[in-house]
Scaffold this active site. Sequence first.
Site, PDB file in Angstrom:
ATOM      1  N   LYS A 237     -13.967   3.849   8.209  1.00 19.21           N
ATOM      2  CA  LYS A 237     -13.323   2.792   7.416  1.00 19.21           C
ATOM      3  C   LYS A 237     -13.736   1.409   7.922  1.00 19.21           C
ATOM      4  CE  LYS A 237     -10.480   0.961   4.398  1.00 19.21           C
ATOM      5  NZ  LYS A 237      -9.827  -0.181   4.963  1.00 19.21           N
TER       6      LYS A 237
ATOM      7  N   GLU B 158     -18.516  -4.047   3.172  1.00 19.08           N
ATOM      8  CA  GLU B 158     -17.818  -4.822   2.140  1.00 19.08           C
ATOM      9  C   GLU B 158     -17.992  -6.331   2.354  1.00 19.08           C
ATOM     10  OE1 GLU B 158     -13.661  -3.477   1.747  1.00 19.08           O
ATOM     11  OE2 GLU B 158     -13.122  -5.592   1.791  1.00 19.08           O
ATOM     12  N   TYR B 159     -17.891  -6.764   3.602  1.00 20.47           N
ATOM     13  CA  TYR B 159     -18.114  -8.187   3.904  1.00 20.47           C
ATOM     14  C   TYR B 159     -19.515  -8.610   3.453  1.00 20.47           C
ATOM     15  CZ  TYR B 159     -14.048  -9.042   6.986  1.00 20.47           C
ATOM     16  OH  TYR B 159     -12.790  -9.227   7.500  1.00 20.47           O
TER      17      TYR B 159
ATOM     18  N   MET C   8       0.823  -1.200   0.000  1.00 24.83           N
ATOM     19  CA  MET C   8       0.000   0.000   0.000  1.00 24.83           C
ATOM     20  C   MET C   8       0.861   1.256   0.000  1.00 24.83           C
ATOM     21  SD  MET C   8      -3.403  -0.153  -0.109  1.00 24.83           S
ATOM     22  CE  MET C   8      -4.177   1.167   0.872  1.00 24.83           C
ATOM     23  N   GLY C   9       1.810   1.323   0.913  1.00 28.58           N
ATOM     24  CA  GLY C   9       2.617   2.534   1.083  1.00 28.58           C
ATOM     25  C   GLY C   9       3.392   2.898  -0.170  1.00 28.58           C
TER      26      GLY C   9
END
Lengths: 298, 298, 298, 298
Positions: free
Chosen positions: D167, D174-175, D11-12
């Site tokens: 978030k 999302e699940y 990600m970073g």
Amino acid sequence: MRIGLVGLGKMGANMRTRLRAGGIDVVGYDRNPEVTDVASLEELVASLPEGERFVWVMVPAGAITQGVVDDLAGLLSPGDTVIEGGNSHYLDDGKHAAALAEHGIGYLDVGVSGGVWGLENGYGLMVGGDAALVERALPVFDALRPEGPRDEGFVHAGAVGAGHYAKMVHNGIEYGLMQAYAEGFELLEAKDIVTDVPGTLKAWSRGTVVRSWLLDLLVKALEEDPSLEQISDWVEDSGEGRWTVDEAIDSAVPLPVISAALFARFSSRQGASPAMKAVAALRHQFGGHSVRPSAPGA
Amino acid sequence: MRIGLVGLGKMGANMRTRLRAGGIDVVGYDRNPEVTDVASLEELVASLPEGERFVWVMVPAGAITQGVVDDLAGLLSPGDTVIEGGNSHYLDDGKHAAALAEHGIGYLDVGVSGGVWGLENGYGLMVGGDAALVERALPVFDALRPEGPRDEGFVHAGAVGAGHYAKMVHNGIEYGLMQAYAEGFELLEAKDIVTDVPGTLKAWSRGTVVRSWLLDLLVKALEEDPSLEQISDWVEDSGEGRWTVDEAIDSAVPLPVISAALFARFSSRQGASPAMKAVAALRHQFGGHSVRPSAPGA
Amino acid sequence: MRIGLVGLGKMGANMRTRLRAGGIDVVGYDRNPEVTDVASLEELVASLPEGERFVWVMVPAGAITQGVVDDLAGLLSPGDTVIEGGNSHYLDDGKHAAALAEHGIGYLDVGVSGGVWGLENGYGLMVGGDAALVERALPVFDALRPEGPRDEGFVHAGAVGAGHYAKMVHNGIEYGLMQAYAEGFELLEAKDIVTDVPGTLKAWSRGTVVRSWLLDLLVKALEEDPSLEQISDWVEDSGEGRWTVDEAIDSAVPLPVISAALFARFSSRQGASPAMKAVAALRHQFGGHSVRPSAPGA
Amino acid sequence: MRIGLVGLGKMGANMRTRLRAGGIDVVGYDRNPEVTDVASLEELVASLPEGERFVWVMVPAGAITQGVVDDLAGLLSPGDTVIEGGNSHYLDDGKHAAALAEHGIGYLDVGVSGGVWGLENGYGLMVGGDAALVERALPVFDALRPEGPRDEGFVHAGAVGAGHYAKMVHNGIEYGLMQAYAEGFELLEAKDIVTDVPGTLKAWSRGTVVRSWLLDLLVKALEEDPSLEQISDWVEDSGEGRWTVDEAIDSAVPLPVISAALFARFSSRQGASPAMKAVAALRHQFGGHSVRPSAPGA
């Protein structure tokens, strides 16, 4: 291409408009004289080319659809085709197809998604039936479906019944998706920590994993009424969610999410839950827990 | 045998009665002067044999239990034992045991089941802690537990915390059982076909697979109020159901039934469900489905 | 009193034994010559008093029950009565009753609970049908039901179909109860804290809120196999759980617990879950989360 | 604008790339010498303007995030700001903010959605913290978020913690969404009637109610592997789904769909389900139903 369209309610009328805009010559029939193009089903049939007719049926599922199909069986000729686009159960399709086949009439079933937005965006179409018939009807499907590649808004899903089976599953998924967003919305509202709930949902519109058309609609609803104060929590179900769960049970498919979404709708419509009265009564019996007396009329 | 008992509420007072009937000499302390045997915790401690004391704590879980344990840590002597019988979270037991151990004081945690019926029927007991301490306290447990074989109403479930962990799971199961009967009751009521619903439940009392004490209580409740008209569907939850689901999540154990029972209680207490408002709003957005305006104050 | 009994499988044979022990003269018929009392259904009918016959049908639900009812329609006389005690769907009862009524033959449907333990403990009975017929058959029901007050093991639940409807709901509840205990068992096993899981369940046998016959059976199973190592997690479902959920959907009754119990059984029988493959595929697509390749043959 | 970025994992590293493409001067630090821009956190801090520094932390939640925040508390100066963008629990944010505030250091928490696609599509951002700090960091957020109106990919959701709370809810939703599609997929596969399952899902891409980015990903997965044969049904969970359910329980919010989706993942990872072994054992006890012996090693 010229086709007949039976049923000019909210959906049917919009579809007529979109078909005509797409170059299809539509003769519409409805019992309502204010919207119909012809005076009778007979007149509709007479206005189409014998042996090549396509008549799209777009009336409420069940007895009304059955009645129209029965009438068409008597009016149409060998080589004609009935396209059944209502929210029918897929098992009805086999019966309709067999009855019409006795008269040499073809049959296609179509699951249609898109709601009131279909007029503008196009309708997602799932079609069941014979490949040759599907091929012949393609101009109609192309006029109805959304712009873009054909396979992103249209599918020949399988033999007769496959279109409505696919639509049933589509609607079952829809129940689950809506409930997932709804639970998240409630959880955002439950704590004071997120102070801009509508803005948070709107911020999910791009880039996030949960972005979707349903999310866009929820954002729209919250823009109109940020706390949903004007709307009750009473939620109807249309029948296709029930079919989906019935079908899953028949096939031994576990369906925890879709069934939970369906049950949440049932609960939403109950004044007082008999089950929860029973639980309250049990707690009172074994624990001496205080219970609330029933409110008058509850 | 003589023991101290702190907390003489509904449960504690009944337990004192049963203990005395079972030959245990109980010195009870409660802040309520009308029910207490002694004027203070100090007096209670002083009335027991130093270094051999057993003090049973039966007060509300959380801060009040913590306070009593703290006080006892300062008042008791090495060799004494605290028995914590409230509805505490099992993770608190480790903290209590460690704090008391610094003073040489022993600790047992006991999950107690039976509610208001325990006085007459005896209490189911699940005990956590050191085996030697459990052994010494057996006369107390024997007086409290139901008649019959010891192992049918008592267990040394494991080390400190095991008693309350077992009780937590017991209560989680209880949620699931109650909801199962409640759903069945609602389904019997839903159709006109079974015309004697209370009688049907009563007929399950013997011989059937679903016979249980909870069923007996539901039969009793229906004898008092055949349609549960006098009771509301608002159901409290005590906290142990929540702990059970939290614990399952922590251990990655699927708990669909117990969690559904817990959520049904949450729902029962909601005036209007924010989630179902969101679903209603979504249906309105995509389908033009009519929604019910929110009732005033809903 | 003399009755005929068709079907001498595990259940039927045990019921014949219990009926005879209760003073009922039973003529049993089964296709299996080793267990039957008579050579044919005709012979069974001939052995009973015309116009007063009671023939209890105890064969597998569905086509086989239908066949026996059809045969009896041709063999019995006006005034005779068929008692259908199998695990039939309650909607079949109305059809059977109507078909038999055309021949002047009466009909009762009976839900029978008790399994292999019924021989010893008696069977819980839920009966649907005409009150006068029920009254006449009472000696049979009294012989089958458990000892104790009649209304604790027997109910005339309503008109034709009510017996099987009640039995269906009974079995749905049973699914929920079993799953609740099972989830609790798994949670006890999940942490090391409770070191005596079988003993903990056994200690719930008396005094606790969760005591029941099913708990007693689970205790018995754990005494035979403390960690259930010898048993697989593959669980069949008999059909009545499915009917219960279908029925709830038809009546818009939320059934989260019973449906979850049913779905858990479906899942238990899946080698690899197509749904969870789809979730794994989605996680891989959006997050680059690693997925496990499918095992050969999975 | 120049900022520091700690953590250059999947990600970073992608975020560094997108930030630089958006005109932000990024100094990245990672323990992995192959990807880091500077040799140490000290060097990173030294490279930024004292009292105006922004350091974005993008490391695994929990102990590692805590360690970096602790280190930064010692290295940064009053007026500097830490932006915590990992998948942290929202309750950690309050602790971090308080600890940093003692040194005069500001704190923002950011929930970041988008997965591996964020590099190209931009990241959905939910931010918690002080409005003035959010304002100052806007150029960074603008570079990361998707193109289009700012409020469709970014929100200042509330005070410290609101970003991660939002978030967490996003991931819980999302699940539920994923499970809804997955159940529908399984139901399409369960019957032979729909013969083109991948095509049916693809046809939902435009115009339908269920169209979404997750659907697009499922379509993509099925194009690569039409029956998902290459993928196992073992599904990990990241922790945020668990937090979501824990949070709901804490707030007494019913969460049937999201919890069912979480439990389905737990089940997917079990070799043999202890709960279903218990159900199988119970069926064997009461009904003499045959059970399957456990497979070796199961």
